[in-house]
Enzyme design. Sequence first.
Site, PDB file in Angstrom:
ATOM      1  N   GLU A 130      44.983   7.988 -11.027  1.00 39.20           N
ATOM      2  CA  GLU A 130      46.202   7.563 -11.728  1.00 39.20           C
ATOM      3  C   GLU A 130      46.369   8.322 -13.041  1.00 39.20           C
ATOM      4  OE1 GLU A 130      48.025   6.384  -9.714  1.00 39.20           O
ATOM      5  OE2 GLU A 130      48.216   4.229  -9.825  1.00 39.20           O
ATOM      6  N   THR A 183      56.583   8.592 -12.784  1.00 37.98           N
ATOM      7  CA  THR A 183      56.031   7.554 -13.659  1.00 37.98           C
ATOM      8  C   THR A 183      55.889   8.080 -15.093  1.00 37.98           C
ATOM      9  OG1 THR A 183      54.886   6.510 -11.824  1.00 37.98           O
ATOM     10  CG2 THR A 183      54.037   6.017 -14.009  1.00 37.98           C
TER      11      THR A 183
HETATM   12  N1  HSE Z   1      52.489  -0.023 -14.732  1.00 31.23           N
HETATM   13  C1  HSE Z   1      52.882   1.296 -14.315  1.00 31.23           C
HETATM   14  C2  HSE Z   1      54.203   1.621 -14.968  1.00 31.23           C
HETATM   15  C3  HSE Z   1      52.999   1.322 -12.831  1.00 31.23           C
HETATM   16  O1  HSE Z   1      55.103   0.785 -14.878  1.00 31.23           O
HETATM   17  O2  HSE Z   1      54.359   2.695 -15.554  1.00 31.23           O
HETATM   18  C4  HSE Z   1      53.400   2.646 -12.251  1.00 31.23           C
HETATM   19  O3  HSE Z   1      53.425   2.514 -10.836  1.00 31.23           O
END
Ligand code: HSE
Length: 309
Positions: A130, A183
């Site tokens: 990630e 993201t």
């Molecule tokens: N919590 C993360 C965001 C999840 O919202 O950026 C990304 O899938």
Amino acid sequence: MNKNEIKIFCPATIANISCGFDVLGLALSSIGDEMIIRKVKKPGLRITRITGQELPREVTKNVAGVAGLAFMKASNYKEGFEIEIHKKIKAGSGIGSSAASAAGAVWGMNALLGNPFSEFELVQFAMKGEQLASGVAHADNVAPAIYGGFTLVRSYDPLDIVKINTPKELYASVIHPQIEVKTADSRKILKTSISLADGIKQWGNLGGLVAGLFMEDYDLIGRSLVDHIVEPIRSILIPGFDEVKKEALKTGALGCGISGSGPSIFALSKGRVVAQNVTDAMSKLYENIDLENDAYVTEINKEAIRNNA
Ligand code: HSE
């Protein structure tokens, strides 16, 4: 298939679930990737095949590779692994595409070695993937992919993951309008501070949602599925978001919000019939404005990643 090879299903996940930015997530049943992990004599880690998407096969540039390297560094295993990734979850869709690959790699490698590592340790390896994907080692997609059901990241430092009950009649709808939102980009637009007034509303809802999930109190779940902090900012990136949400709630959804960093939109409903109606209504709204979309209705996946032989 032999004992040196495992074929697995790696579920898509919904992170944040409205009020739990970076801390809440859930795993989905009928959307996910397939991976094959193989133990080989030749030392090292190789990604031998990727289908369904253009992604780098170089291990240090691939989320599954980076997570796998973290796993291998921590293990005593001296031989090698090969990974095949068959992507069904689109990148940039907001339903945990990178998490499925990172979590799947380490889960499969662990299974082939007789499970030397705990789920908690696997989450930490998968978080490296990630980090590569979005620049932030968030765990709200990889934790539900590995634990199944709903998970809460109670703390990042030190990491503390809590598994949360999944109410029996809860179903998810997911609509993916065919645009891509990275993201990393949708994190950049967020504010880095919030007001105390918004904080009070948000942690009230987060506590309410967790309590509602344990008590299987669907009304409480519905009242708590509200995001005062992130949704007002990110929803601007998603065409028709307000209309789709209104339609979902009108059709009977308990709540509706952005799935992860978007652009997918999720809704939670009590019972499959309502969830199907909600999915249809959301999808129809996009069709009316000529926006292509993938639409799903699915159970919450309590099993997590599983052997798919
Ligand atoms: N919590 C993360 C965001 C999840 O919202 O950026 C990304 O899938």
